[in-house]
Design a protein around this motif. Sequence first.
Motif, PDB file in Angstrom:
ATOM      1  N   THR A   1      63.939  17.091 -19.812  1.00 18.78           N
ATOM      2  CA  THR A   1      62.866  17.899 -19.226  1.00 18.78           C
ATOM      3  C   THR A   1      62.171  18.813 -20.232  1.00 18.78           C
ATOM      4  OG1 THR A   1      64.430  19.622 -18.544  1.00 18.78           O
ATOM      5  CG2 THR A   1      63.943  17.897 -16.938  1.00 18.78           C
TER       6      THR A   1
ATOM      7  N   ARG B   1      57.231  20.795 -23.610  1.00 21.85           N
ATOM      8  CA  ARG B   1      56.617  20.623 -24.915  1.00 21.85           C
ATOM      9  C   ARG B   1      55.248  19.941 -24.790  1.00 21.85           C
ATOM     10  NH1 ARG B   1      60.016  20.838 -29.534  1.00 21.85           N
ATOM     11  NH2 ARG B   1      62.052  21.669 -28.973  1.00 21.85           N
TER      12      ARG B   1
ATOM     13  N   ARG C   1      56.731  26.643 -14.030  1.00 24.14           N
ATOM     14  CA  ARG C   1      58.073  26.177 -13.686  1.00 24.14           C
ATOM     15  C   ARG C   1      58.061  25.447 -12.337  1.00 24.14           C
ATOM     16  NH1 ARG C   1      61.283  27.556 -17.513  1.00 24.14           N
ATOM     17  NH2 ARG C   1      62.861  26.345 -16.460  1.00 24.14           N
TER      18      ARG C   1
ATOM     19  N   ARG D   1      67.190  23.382 -18.953  1.00 24.42           N
ATOM     20  CA  ARG D   1      67.711  24.756 -18.911  1.00 24.42           C
ATOM     21  C   ARG D   1      68.034  25.194 -17.477  1.00 24.42           C
ATOM     22  NH1 ARG D   1      66.390  23.533 -23.343  1.00 24.42           N
ATOM     23  NH2 ARG D   1      65.877  24.832 -25.144  1.00 24.42           N
ATOM     24  N   ASP D   2      67.397  24.532 -16.494  1.00 21.04           N
ATOM     25  CA  ASP D   2      67.501  24.990 -15.100  1.00 21.04           C
ATOM     26  C   ASP D   2      67.785  23.836 -14.149  1.00 21.04           C
ATOM     27  OD1 ASP D   2      65.147  23.613 -15.411  1.00 21.04           O
ATOM     28  OD2 ASP D   2      63.971  24.928 -14.116  1.00 21.04           O
TER      29      ASP D   2
ATOM     30  N   ARG E   1      64.030  32.139 -29.073  1.00 26.22           N
ATOM     31  CA  ARG E   1      63.856  31.266 -27.900  1.00 26.22           C
ATOM     32  C   ARG E   1      64.980  31.478 -26.893  1.00 26.22           C
ATOM     33  NH1 ARG E   1      63.159  25.432 -27.755  1.00 26.22           N
ATOM     34  NH2 ARG E   1      64.333  25.064 -29.649  1.00 26.22           N
TER      35      ARG E   1
ATOM     36  N   ARG F   1      64.073  35.516 -19.091  1.00 21.20           N
ATOM     37  CA  ARG F   1      62.861  35.381 -18.282  1.00 21.20           C
ATOM     38  C   ARG F   1      63.208  35.587 -16.810  1.00 21.20           C
ATOM     39  NH1 ARG F   1      62.896  29.208 -19.727  1.00 21.20           N
ATOM     40  NH2 ARG F   1      64.403  28.519 -18.189  1.00 21.20           N
TER      41      ARG F   1
HETATM   42  O1   DC Z   1      65.048  21.547 -24.828  1.00 21.89           O
HETATM   43  P1   DC Z   1      63.785  21.835 -25.621  1.00 21.89           P
HETATM   44  O2   DC Z   1      64.030  22.632 -26.861  1.00 21.89           O
HETATM   45  O3   DC Z   1      63.002  20.595 -25.913  1.00 21.89           O
HETATM   46  O4   DC Z   1      62.893  22.726 -24.636  1.00 21.89           O
HETATM   47  C1   DC Z   1      61.653  23.239 -25.016  1.00 21.89           C
HETATM   48  C2   DC Z   1      61.407  24.553 -24.288  1.00 21.89           C
HETATM   49  O5   DC Z   1      61.226  24.313 -22.896  1.00 21.89           O
HETATM   50  C3   DC Z   1      62.539  25.560 -24.415  1.00 21.89           C
HETATM   51  O6   DC Z   1      62.117  26.702 -25.127  1.00 21.89           O
HETATM   52  C4   DC Z   1      62.898  25.984 -23.015  1.00 21.89           C
HETATM   53  C5   DC Z   1      61.978  25.224 -22.113  1.00 21.89           C
HETATM   54  N1   DC Z   1      62.668  24.493 -21.061  1.00 21.89           N
HETATM   55  C6   DC Z   1      62.840  25.124 -19.863  1.00 21.89           C
HETATM   56  O7   DC Z   1      62.474  26.294 -19.721  1.00 21.89           O
HETATM   57  N2   DC Z   1      63.413  24.454 -18.824  1.00 21.89           N
HETATM   58  C7   DC Z   1      63.837  23.196 -18.982  1.00 21.89           C
HETATM   59  N3   DC Z   1      64.394  22.553 -17.938  1.00 21.89           N
HETATM   60  C8   DC Z   1      63.696  22.545 -20.215  1.00 21.89           C
HETATM   61  C9   DC Z   1      63.110  23.234 -21.250  1.00 21.89           C
END
Ligand code: DC
Length: 235
Positions: free
Chosen positions: A42, A47, A116, A137-138, A190, A197
Amino acid sequence: MEQASSSGRTRPVIAIDGPAGAGKSTLAAHLARRFGFLNLETGAMYRALALKAIESDLDVDDAAAMADLCRRTKIALEPTRDGNRVLLDGLDVSRRIRDADVTASASRASVHAPVREWMVAQQQALGAAGGVVMEGRDIGTAVFPDAEVKIFLDAAPEVRGNRRFRQVASHVHETAPVTEAAVLDEMKARDLRDRSRESSPLRPAEGAVVLDSTAMSLDEVLLRSEEIVRARWTK
Ligand code: DC
């Protein structure tokens, strides 16, 4: 005969969350191959959206502008044997989205609640039938709180910074030279943004197994995760 879980799916959703550089992509790709599931990354969607903002000269910190951009954007993830092919409005941006400017902008774009919500709705549709390993992340907290398997993969910042540095250094498309210290600093910034957040901050989901890979070999992480999947989901 496959059993339906309480979610009604006959095949599971495996949610892999954690900070940057923890090894989520390697783990997700491994589990997808091992169990014959689709692997959906995701972060690549955040990105791709950030890339469009950069190309459109939009301010990624402007929530309203980013929400509007979502409505004019199509992002597709195509799982392949070597990771996800990412299509932004039909164009393959799989390599470009790994560049440092996109990495930094994706993190900033991902704090906005409307962004989001848009992402989560699409990701829910992508994984609705199950049979997916979804990484981000979520996933366990917001996208699939009812995921059959939830793993939160973590590691000490220095270990993650070193892994990320080696990844970036091997990324031939990158033009500017990078140092390990710079990668670590950027990653910590990051991390802080992801964890603090307001809208679905990064944290282990309820029911997630937390794996700290700081002192584990890759093989140990993969084997332990396979055990977790088998213990939580039986065909
Ligand atoms: O996993 P990544 O580094 O490719 O993710 C890029 C950015 O996207 C990272 O800074 C956090 C965000 N992200 C997010 O908030 N929720 C997700 N499910 C995946 C990534």
